[in-house]
Design an enzyme around this catalytic site. Sequence first.
Site, PDB file in Angstrom:
ATOM      1  CG  HIS C  78      -1.540   1.236   1.515  1.00 40.98           C
ATOM      2  ND1 HIS C  78      -2.454   1.939   0.657  1.00 40.98           N
ATOM      3  CD2 HIS C  78      -1.351   2.220   2.369  1.00 40.98           C
ATOM      4  CE1 HIS C  78      -2.692   3.105   1.292  1.00 40.98           C
ATOM      5  NE2 HIS C  78      -2.076   3.154   2.402  1.00 40.98           N
ATOM      6  CG  ASP C 107       7.030  18.967 -25.614  1.00 42.32           C
ATOM      7  OD1 ASP C 107       7.258  18.393 -24.587  1.00 42.32           O
ATOM      8  OD2 ASP C 107       6.416  18.318 -26.433  1.00 42.32           O
ATOM      9  CD1 TRP C 143       6.877   3.011   4.744  1.00 44.45           C
ATOM     10  CD2 TRP C 143       7.808   4.169   2.711  1.00 44.45           C
ATOM     11  NE1 TRP C 143       7.102   4.376   4.763  1.00 44.45           N
ATOM     12  CE2 TRP C 143       7.711   4.993   3.802  1.00 44.45           C
ATOM     13  CE3 TRP C 143       8.357   4.359   1.509  1.00 44.45           C
ATOM     14  CZ2 TRP C 143       8.182   6.188   3.642  1.00 44.45           C
ATOM     15  CZ3 TRP C 143       9.077   5.661   1.508  1.00 44.45           C
ATOM     16  CH2 TRP C 143       8.676   6.484   2.406  1.00 44.45           C
ATOM     17  CB  SER C 170      10.787   6.290 -13.700  1.00 41.08           C
ATOM     18  OG  SER C 170       9.588   7.206 -13.863  1.00 41.08           O
ATOM     19  CB  SER C 171      11.300   9.875  -9.998  1.00 40.23           C
ATOM     20  OG  SER C 171      11.894   8.982  -9.250  1.00 40.23           O
ATOM     21  CG  HIS C 254      12.160  14.455   6.765  1.00 44.31           C
ATOM     22  ND1 HIS C 254      11.432  14.068   7.529  1.00 44.31           N
ATOM     23  CD2 HIS C 254      12.119  15.759   6.456  1.00 44.31           C
ATOM     24  CE1 HIS C 254      10.388  14.919   7.736  1.00 44.31           C
ATOM     25  NE2 HIS C 254      11.014  15.951   7.183  1.00 44.31           N
ATOM     26  CD  GLU C 256       9.549  10.252  -1.650  1.00 48.78           C
ATOM     27  OE1 GLU C 256      10.737  10.329  -2.323  1.00 48.78           O
ATOM     28  OE2 GLU C 256       8.495  10.006  -2.172  1.00 48.78           O
ATOM     29  CE1 TYR C 258       8.365  19.108   4.700  1.00 48.76           C
ATOM     30  CE2 TYR C 258      10.370  17.707   5.067  1.00 48.76           C
ATOM     31  CZ  TYR C 258       9.346  18.506   5.529  1.00 48.76           C
ATOM     32  OH  TYR C 258       8.934  18.664   7.062  1.00 48.76           O
ATOM     33  CB  SER C 269       0.902  28.620  -4.351  1.00 48.18           C
ATOM     34  OG  SER C 269       1.520  28.104  -2.986  1.00 48.18           O
ATOM     35  CG  HIS C 303      12.467  13.952  12.508  1.00 47.99           C
ATOM     36  ND1 HIS C 303      12.150  14.997  11.943  1.00 47.99           N
ATOM     37  CD2 HIS C 303      11.722  12.946  11.474  1.00 47.99           C
ATOM     38  CE1 HIS C 303      11.522  15.062  10.845  1.00 47.99           C
ATOM     39  NE2 HIS C 303      11.487  13.825  10.358  1.00 47.99           N
ATOM     40  CG  HIS C 304      11.748   9.573  10.067  1.00 46.14           C
ATOM     41  ND1 HIS C 304      10.312   9.590   9.711  1.00 46.14           N
ATOM     42  CD2 HIS C 304      12.084  10.762   9.528  1.00 46.14           C
ATOM     43  CE1 HIS C 304      10.170  10.457   8.955  1.00 46.14           C
ATOM     44  NE2 HIS C 304      10.990  11.245   8.743  1.00 46.14           N
ATOM     45  CB  THR C 329       5.510  24.460   7.619  1.00 40.12           C
ATOM     46  OG1 THR C 329       6.604  23.588   7.258  1.00 40.12           O
ATOM     47  CG2 THR C 329       4.347  23.618   6.989  1.00 40.12           C
ATOM     48  CE  LYS C 332       5.988  26.585   0.985  1.00 40.65           C
ATOM     49  NZ  LYS C 332       5.615  27.151  -0.249  1.00 40.65           N
ATOM     50  NE  ARG C 451       3.968   2.900  11.358  1.00 41.83           N
ATOM     51  CZ  ARG C 451       4.703   3.455  10.621  1.00 41.83           C
ATOM     52  NH1 ARG C 451       5.602   4.314  11.055  1.00 41.83           N
ATOM     53  NH2 ARG C 451       4.574   3.500   9.231  1.00 41.83           N
TER      54      ARG C 451
END
Lengths: 278, 177, 526
Positions: C78, C107, C143, C170-171, C254, C256, C258, C269, C303-304, C329, C332, C451
């Site tokens: 998932h 293009d 994951w 790809s990315s 981390h 990722e 963002y 925006s 922090h993870h 943040t 924003k 979890r």
Amino acid sequence: MSTNLRKHDFNTFLTALVASLLGNPAQAAWEVNMPVGVTDASAKIFDLHMLIFWVCVVIAVIVFSAMIYCLVAFRKSKGAVPATFSHSTTAEIVWTVIPVLILVAMAVPAAQTLVEIDDTRDTEMTIKITGYQWKWQYEYVGEDVSFYSNLAASSNETRQLRSGIDPFQEDNYLLDVDRPLVVPADTKIRYLITSNDVIHAWWVPDFAVKKDAIPGFINEGWFRVNEPGVYRGQCAELCGKDHGFMPVVVEVLPREEFTAWLAGQQGGAAVASAATAR
Amino acid sequence: MRDSHRLLAGKLVLFAAGMFGFGFLLVPLYDVFCQVTGIGSRTGLPTAATVTAENPVTDRIVTVEFVANRNQQAPWEFRPAVSSLEVMPGKLYDTTYFARNLTDRQLVGQAVPSVAPGQANKYFKKTECFCFESQEFAPAEGRDMGLTFMVDPGLPEHIDRVTLSYTFFVNQQVAAN
Amino acid sequence: MSATTTHDEHHDDHGPAKGIMRWITTTNHKDIGTLYLVFALAMLFVGGAMSLVIRAELFQPGLQFVNPDFFNQMTTMHALIMVFGMIMPAFVGFANWMVPMMIGAPDMALPRLNNWSFWILPFAGTLLLSTLFMDGGGPASGWTLYPPLVLQTGNALPFAIFSVHLLGVSSIMGSINIIVTIMNMRAPGMTLLKMPLFVWTWLITAYLLIAVMPVLAGGVTMLLTDGFFGTSFFQAAGGGDPVLFQHIFWFFGHPEVYIIILPAFGIISQVIPTFSRKPLFGHDSMVYATASIAFLSFIVWAHHMFTVGMPLAGQLFFMLSTMLIAIPTGVKVFNWTATMWRGSLSFETPMLFALAFLFLFTIGGFSGLMVAIAPADFQYHDSYFVVAHFHYVLVPGALFGAIAGAYYWLPKWTGHMYNETLGKVHFWLSAIFVNLTFFPQHFVGLAGMPRRIPDYATQFADFNAISSVGAFGFGFSQLLLVYVVIQCVRGGEKASAQVWDGAEGLEWTVPSPAPYHTFEEPPLVR
Ligand SMILES: [Cu+2]
């Protein structure tokens, strides 16, 4: 299976909701908050948690009010004419500086609590905790007492796929073991934690203790429980298929009772000494 | 125009390749990170410390605890000879761990040390240790394995208790032979 | 756009080829954008179906439907599908469609590379999904792929790792294309600070992607060699450390976070000023805030990992650096609110999703601030509180951002207005069910539910039942999105070039639907 679904009386729901809103943590089923716990550390962490929570609530009330005011007051349908401004240095400085101050105010107590938790001096006994797939082993270091702690047999039967047994019949479904860890109250206990296979984490919410068990490495920490009782937790790091089925149960005894319990476990095993100072 | 695209794309590819390398560079960097933050070396097998016995600090006693673990429920009996020692920083001490091969095959094991608290790691010096090389055991053989260590007088004052833990891993490749 | 081009001319490059070959061989940014968006929408349902397996099992205590190992495969897949197969491709799709049109470019800079970036995706996705049918099942380690657990995966491990490599390639290719396009192909007068915020957030996101995807690739390569070639990067027996993988993973992981949220910030925006009929408040400070978030994302990763046994200094550093992220943040959120202040607001579907984003992402931000506090995180870590936190950031955050963008630009893409009534119904269903799903998870998490467990103690039953009802409601509500999109593609009220009376930017100067080729003559930006 739907017959197993517990039916809730609406009144019970309402009472619980009201009780929890009033901050009464007695209702287990609708518990919405972190436990205050039974150690000084857990109480401090609870206070810290509530402090941040209320800070967030206050900020939320202010920010969300401003947003909602915009949604109500500046509707095109009510004929609002758009202004054209697109920046305000003053406003931007204000809402950068104020959060900095709030963060500093939060960081100070948080750092103090961290330092206190980190202080492992003057512990009175050491317990080694080893994670296994999927059980815990507890060893009283230097006392020659060591045993495994497995999920209680009744829970284990109930939790099998389509067992047909109603989990609600059990007193502590998935939170009960065959042999709990037994420790004395009012004693600063140091724990060492490691693993036999993959990473696990030993978590007892009432102690505010959560520490990873890493194969090949030992971590340490400590707790001092103020009130005798039975406290329950679970493995908190995904460790394979039965990760959800290796609970932690700690029975905290008054000091004298613990001493008697430990003596009973040892059965007079002598500890040999084989070290020499050079 | 196309050339400027190629040039920039090429630079970005190099940047990506560099970051792939950086991923691997994190392995030695992690070791540096551990040294800097004071938890000592975490990667790499231990080697002997060259210790010149210093003047023992006679007015300070540190409790050293010895702990033994097996991995994957390896077929070993493995335990320290003593569970703890009160030591003076700056003085060399000897102790042993006992290991027994519980199978009827020849086994090779590797003991991996770990020290708690992490900050004590770099102050815990081993001049001789069975963990420096893998240990070969005949079927059912049991023996004491030696360890000579010293707690460095630089050990931070707030640490009054140090745990030395060994985890005994069976060396799979050899066990298969 | 040549006015003389007709539909049956397929020998020149002024119109699309016919049939399936159009889509396989296309190098047109709009076609490729569409492919990305369709792929992402399909993956939304694949990943969503997996989450419904999870929520069905968690509807009540006891194991009713799946065994624990399959449950773990579902949580793992998932997440991988939603992150790498759904939300990231969705935003790349938006970038493909909109970035050239917003900067006045004909293009993307590297059209053939663009075709490859997309067509790698279906292969990688299929490969990843196929691991579910392999001996021993798919990866079941979450994951995060932590060793040593991930090394217990059956035959699927090398295939899963290879698919992560492909998704990364790809990315990275997509990001290189986006950066080159933005840096080299802006219309005259489109200076960097004049660029719309969506372009800005994507420029920064693309740099983040190039910086961290290779690190993940390196990390999983080390897993592969540990598992199959006898190295011991992460195995204590050979002198490695399993925690090292966590550092590598979160060094990627981390930023990722963002990578996923910044393009959503960009879309919001664009949408809020349009429907407030007022320019974005503090455009430049938004750019600086985005850049500082990106910078900070590189120094907060541990922090993870507050429970791995980090030294005190490390815990303090990562706690404080993480708290700093609240500042940009906050800027924003305040700027978006200030954009609405004294505007002239109307509430079409894109605006509704943007407003839900504003409120609910902020809630996710608050819980994010809470989990940043290291001592409190000893309680939150790996509990459902964390699940609630990151789903608030990712679903009403990133996903609502994407949905807002889809409704906002659909008329430009298709030339038709979507059904506004159905759009609003879709919004209200989504907004109600998303809260029903994830809000109770805060409670069970605080009360002690870990979890990634397939079964739980009975005191967590009530909130879990509510959460499952919410999840099914949310899942089925998204079918309405598909219906609205298909209806809008097929027909409907003709959309004007401007579409939204408050919209500003180059994309609204071209007709709706946007012609196959736009800005072959660069527009002049004042
Ligand atoms: Cu576990």
